[in-house]
Design an enzyme around this catalytic site. Structure first.
Site: not given
Length: 464
Positions: A79, A261, A265, A288, A366
């Site tokens: 959170h 929610h 997560d 999770h 060059h």
């Protein structure tokens, strides 16, 4: 999305109980320098160990994401991390005097409010996005979990959940830009089902759980004795529920608050890849465990995409310093002004850009029929980049000269031709002492190292 890195203007503290440990802790957000990232620090433990917010430090995903490093654990970080991503903060140190951040109301909104109150500070460094180059997928067929990251020049997230519940049913939630996180997602609270409560309680979890910081979904008829038991579990005189609904008849903030929610997560767990993402994230039935496994796949893809020590140059982004700002600091002028942009600058590292064109004055003499940028001028441009770094350490850089004292281990690995874009990186090898700076310089064209050297320089006040 913001293009420069941000931290907060000053420290701020929040206090409260941890959801699973039940331990009251004080959590202090502190400003951090560019390229610091997110780090936790357990100031209650000997040595005050630091825990990087890194997916490879995840050690537990039972009802939350737990990190461990240097002998210290930090529980339920998702959170807090979601609030930082939602505000597009890049660098912050989070000090804790306990094992777990306060759960607050079970969402991220109170973290966002206190961080906005102290204000954000733009830093003199570009954000190093990981732009997902091709589809990255993760599946758990047994649980019907599917997650995908698709290429996109933004950060969008869509989540679908289906709990086979008459109360929740199938729900969707999405944001089309991370700027919507604060208003659409941040206030959505954590939740669980009634049948999970006893299991969590017996597993020594949800010690800090309360009907004020979590939604309990009741998807079956329950008896009065069970309500009494739940009241005792939550230290309440009485709890109530409709036939089917939310324990204690708590009102949802959105009809699809659980899905929102879950999106929160996902955002918090994917912060553990270590860099802000540009991708479209699609997640069906995430949790999770799946979020962390998916984050590991993204991090591995990030590592394969290229060596992280090569400065990332995106010409679409504004520079840290443009040519006018460079001219105010460095005394060099045509034809020896060999630096076009500064794209990164902190206390020890600087990165600059030189666009090589056929109109460079040195190509006239060059190898006129075979234009190759002289190696000594590559080193000179690299030294000018390093000059920006050492002059940034004094308050009045326009009053100083920078002089070469030595060059060591110089190697030219590939020719630099008209049309190439040189990206220089100079890094201090030791702190500047008595005006002497020693740094390692590298020059890249794309992902190819074309030149490198160890350079020593002196900064001297002009009136001396």
């Amino acid at each position: 999305m913001r293009v420069k890195q941000h931290t907060i203007k000053k420290q701020v503290t929040v206090s409260g109980v941890g959801l699973h440990t039940g331990v009251i802790s004080n959590m202090t957000f502190l400003p951090a320098p560019p390229n610091h990232g997110f780090k936790f620090q357990r100031i209650d433990l000997p040595g005050m160990p630091v825990v990087d917010a890194d997916v490879d430090n995840v050690v537990d995903i039972s009802r939350g994401t737990t990190l461990e490093q240097n002998g210290a654990r930090v529980f339920t970080v998702e959170h807090v991390l979601a609030s930082l991503v939602g505000l597009e903060i890049d660098n912050i140190l989070i000090q804790l005097d306990g094992p777990e951040p306060p759960i607050m109301d079970g969402s991220s909104i109170q973290f966002i409010e206190v961080l906005e109150d102290v204000g954000l500070e733009e830093q003199n460094a570009l954000r190093r996005f990981f732009e997902v180059p091709e589809s990255i997928t993760y599946r758990e067929p047994s649980r019907e979990v599917e997650m995908a990251a698709l290429p996109l020049d933004d950060y969008r997230v869509t989540v679908m959940v289906d709990y086979n519940s008459p109360v929740l049913g199938s729900q969707h939630a999405s944001i089309t830009s991370i700027s919507q996180f604060k208003n659409e997602i941040a206030s959505c609270r954590t939740f669980c089902f009634l049948h999970e409560l006893e299991m969590l309680y017996n597993q020594n979890l949800i010690k800090g759980g309360d009907l004020n910081n979590a939604i309990v979904v009741v998807d079956r008829v329950i008896e009065e004795k069970e309500l009494e038991h739940l009241a005792k579990m939550f230290n309440k005189k009485k709890v109530e529920v409709r036939k089917e609904g939310i324990l204690n008849n708590v009102e949802l903030r959105y009809k699809n608050e659980p899905a929102r929610h879950k999106l929160l997560d996902v955002v918090g767990d994917l912060a553990l890849v270590g860099r802000p993402l540009k991708a479209q994230i699609l997640a069906a039935r995430p949790g999770h465990a799946a979020n962390v496994a998916f984050a590991k796949k993204i991090k591995r893809a990030m590592e394969r995409a290229g060596s992280v020590h090569i400065p990332h140059y995106d010409p679409k982004l504004p520079p840290v310093m443009d040519i006018n700002q460079i001219s105010n600091i460095l005394p060099h002028r045509y034809p020896f002004q060999l630096l076009d942009k500064i794209i990164y600058l902190d206390e020890t590292v600087v990165a600059g850009v030189k666009n090589v064109t056929i109109n460079e004055p040195f190509f006239m003499g060059h190898f006129p029929n075979n234009p190759v940028m002289p190696g000594v001028l590559q080193v000179e441009a690299m030294a000018q980049t390093g000059g920006i770094l050492v002059l940034s350490t004094v308050d009045d850089p326009e009053k100083y000269w920078t002089y070469f004292l030595g060059i060591e281990s110089c190697k030219f690995r590939k020719m630099v031709l008209p049309g190439d874009t040189l990206v220089f990186k100079c890094e201090l090898l030791a702190p500047i002492r008595r005006g002497i700076a020693k740094m390692k310089g590298e020059a890249f064209v794309g992902n190819t190292l074309v030149c490198e050297a160890i350079m020593t320089a002196s900064i001297v006040r002009k009136e001396s």
